[in-house]
Design an enzyme around this catalytic site. Structure first.
Site, PDB file in Angstrom:
ATOM      1  N   GLU A   1       0.853  -1.197   0.000  1.00  0.00           N
ATOM      2  CA  GLU A   1       0.000   0.000   0.000  1.00  0.00           C
ATOM      3  C   GLU A   1       0.882   1.238   0.000  1.00  0.00           C
ATOM      4  O   GLU A   1       1.773   1.358   0.832  1.00  0.00           O
ATOM      5  CB  GLU A   1      -0.832   0.084   1.283  1.00  0.00           C
ATOM      6  CG  GLU A   1      -1.939  -0.897   1.387  1.00  0.00           C
ATOM      7  CD  GLU A   1      -2.816  -0.639   2.611  1.00  0.00           C
ATOM      8  OE1 GLU A   1      -2.548   0.304   3.369  1.00  0.00           O
ATOM      9  OE2 GLU A   1      -3.767  -1.390   2.793  1.00  0.00           O
TER      10      GLU A   1
HETATM   11  C1  NOJ Z   1      -4.484   1.302   5.241  1.00  0.00           C
HETATM   12  C2  NOJ Z   1      -5.663   0.394   5.078  1.00  0.00           C
HETATM   13  O1  NOJ Z   1      -5.192  -0.897   4.959  1.00  0.00           O
HETATM   14  C3  NOJ Z   1      -6.535   0.733   3.880  1.00  0.00           C
HETATM   15  O2  NOJ Z   1      -7.656  -0.044   3.940  1.00  0.00           O
HETATM   16  C4  NOJ Z   1      -6.817   2.210   3.859  1.00  0.00           C
HETATM   17  O3  NOJ Z   1      -7.679   2.553   2.818  1.00  0.00           O
HETATM   18  C5  NOJ Z   1      -5.507   2.946   3.738  1.00  0.00           C
HETATM   19  N1  NOJ Z   1      -4.670   2.632   4.874  1.00  0.00           N
HETATM   20  C6  NOJ Z   1      -5.660   4.453   3.687  1.00  0.00           C
HETATM   21  O4  NOJ Z   1      -6.071   4.911   4.924  1.00  0.00           O
END
Ligand code: NOJ
Length: 571
Positions: free
Chosen positions: A415
């Site tokens: 991410e």
């Molecule tokens: C981490 C989370 O895993 C995800 O679901 C979220 O959308 C993002 N952070 C952004 O806050």
């Protein structure tokens, strides 16, 4: 994700920081310091992707036999989510996955990261009670179609949507029984999908599950068990991860030849004053309480020493007979150590950190256990979420920290991305293009430093339900018009930009990279026009919804009146 310890960002801290920032020195990892841009490409075979999660995007919350998750229950309670939004329909990803794969294909993504909703395939959470074949079919079709399009699925087993029954009956992650239930669920996924899925992530961001779910209560299940809740939940999550890894290792690895990792999210913590030992130690604690809490057991077999010391000492001062941080037995330590085939890393932002003592006894909790304060530089760009400042150089430092602390593991960035506010309908998102450009560039520098990064996942493919913030923060490469029942997707300029990074496998040279932004902005202005026309379409659909029942009701009324009139005439 919400900003940890919002309360600490007081104006006087920010002011203090502005004074201190000028005292900090340049990064000394030889060349390519933090303000310079590095032109170059990624290793051949580097994997580019985008991500999503089930609850945030699928919608279809109660159809085809799906059970209720803690997020369904939590979001339906008034006052928990911004504007009382729910993800009941969200992006309708359950129905639109074919369209979404077409978007991925167009971007030439190498992988797609998504999660499986546990209650969609096990409605009561238990494999022994009921397997929902319709749910299995949905994920099976999704996986097949990804593979048909040469997109590798990276599958998360737990992105926060615990079956509600398991919370009601046992208290969710507070109860050790989750370890076996989660293992059964994972085992079923390996059995049904493991012939096609080769990358498994057990948990997404367990820090958030533990702290926001069981300590601050901002997230489902909303428990506020200060000082104990997060540690206990995390303890069970770590055990559950290890058990699932062993299950895969013993039963499936030789046949399926896949990998099992975890996705840990962490900010970077930089000492406010890098010549001050107390700040250096505070920043170290910040990372150890964040990333180290989970990574150290998995790579070294136990919690970070600094966590054991601080929480143990504070528990003693409170007069408790034992530390609030649970303890692993020697057998558990060796069982847990080494259960990570790759490390998934989520990263968004950075904090400056300084020492701040919290006397014990006055409401001990996870945050005060760390004895530190977090600060930000007011000059850092902050386009969307309150907690998310763009600080690209922190990414390289975090990646290097992982390399040195955990023996240079294989890393997939699971991410990374930035948001804008809900009301922003400008698809020419130059702030996101800049964020991706600079963060990806810092990742490239980290690879040159020797960090073993194999892939990168932009967060997220689509705008989606942002947990307690509802739909008020948009992380998507694609804009989703939530007002329109069809939930149409529109590419933001960053889609075009990311496509260029992917097709060049990096940043070839200055002239070319500079032309990308210009071209992306040209393309996105036509999308802007399309979106501008959309409210009309959305409105027309809503009118239909109102008109159809109204017309029906009128017809019934008229027929009734006519019928009565006939009856009267007969008499
Ligand atoms: C981490 C989370 O895993 C995800 O679901 C979220 O959308 C993002 N952070 C952004 O806050």
């Amino acid at each position: 994700m919400t900003m940890p310890q919002r309360g600490f960002l007081r104006p006087h801290h920010v002011l203090a920081l502005v004074l201190c920032v000028s005292a900090t020195e340049d990064f000394d990892w030889t060349k390519n310091e933090r303000t310079s841009f590095y032109y170059g490409t990624f290793p051949t075979g580097f994997s580019w992707g985008a991500g999503s999660s089930a609850y945030q995007t699928e919608g279809a919350w109660n159809v085809d036999g799906k059970g209720i998750s803690i997020w369904d229950a939590f979001s339906h309670k008034k006052g928990k989510i911004f504007l009382n939004d729910t993800a009941d329909s969200s992006c309708e990803g359950y129905y639109k996955f074919k369209d979404d794969i077409a978007l991925m294909k167009d971007m030439k993504l190498n992988h797609y990261r998504f999660s499986i909703s546990w209650p969609r395939i096990l409605p009561t959470g238990l494999k022994s009670e009921k397997i929902n074949e319709k749910g299995i079919k949905y994920y099976s079709d999704l996986i097949n179609m990804l593979l048909d399009n040469k997109i590798t699925p990276i599958v998360t087993l737990y992105h926060w949507d615990l079956p509600q029954v398991l919370h009601e009956k046992y208290g969710g992650w507070h109860n050790i029984s989750m370890v076996n239930y989660f293992n059964d669920f994972a085992n079923l996924c390996f059995e049904r999908f493991g012939n096609r899925v080769k990358y498994w992530i057990t948990f997404n961001n367990p820090w958030s599950i533990a702290v926001e779910g069981y300590e601050t209560g901002e997230h489902a299940p909303g428990l506020k068990l200060k000082g104990t809740g997060a540690y206990k939940a995390a303890h069970h999550i770590i055990k559950a991860h290890a058990k699932v890894w062993h299950t895969y290792d013993m039963q499936w690895r030789s046949k399926q030849k896949g990998l099992v990792g975890i996705s840990l999210t962490a900010d970077w913590g930089e000492p406010v004053d890098i010549s001050n030992q107390r700040d250096i130690e505070a920043a170290e604690r910040y990372i150890q309480f964040y990333l180290g809490w989970f990574a150290t057991p998995l790579f070294h077999g136990d919690y970070p020493q600094v966590m054991k010391d601080y929480i143990g000492r504070k528990s003693g001062q409170q007069g408790l007979g034992a530390s609030r941080l649970p303890v692993f037995s020697p057998q558990e330590k060796s069982y847990i150590k080494g259960t990570c085939d790759f490390l998934g890393l989520g990263h968004f932002t950075t904090r400056y950190v300084t020492l701040k003592n919290y006397p014990s006894g006055a409401g001990d909790n996870y945050f005060s256990d760390r004895d530190l304060a977090e600060l930000v530089d007011p000059q850092w760009p902050d386009p969307g979420s309150e907690w998310l400042y763009s600080v690209p150089w922190g990414f390289r430092r975090l990646l290097n920290f992982v390399k040195t602390q955990y023996g240079n593991p294989m890393i997939y960035v699971t991410e990374n991305g930035v948001s804008e506010k809900m009301l922003c309908t400008d698809l020419c998102d130059d702030w996101r293009m800049k964020y991706f450009k600079d963060y990806i560039n810092e990742m490239l520098k980290a690879i040159k430093d020797g960090v073993n990064v194999k892939g990168y996942t932009a967060w997220s493919l689509l705008d989606s339900f942002e947990w307690d913030e509802g739909f008020s923060e948009r992380f998507g490469l694609y804009y989703v018009d939530f007002r329109n029942k069809n939930k149409p997707r529109y590419p933001k300029a960053s889609v075009h930009y990311y496509k260029r990074i992917i097709s060049s496998n990096g940043f070839p040279n200055q002239r070319e990279v500079e032309s990308w932004k210009r071209k992306a902005v040209e393309t996105c202005s036509s999308s802007n026009q399309l979106l501008a026309a959309d409210p009309l379409i959305g409105h027309m659909e809503m009118v239909t919804e109102i008109v159809v029942p109204t017309v029906c009701t009128l017809c019934i009324l008229i027929s009734a009146v006519f019928f009565m009139f006939l009856l009267r005439r007969r008499r």
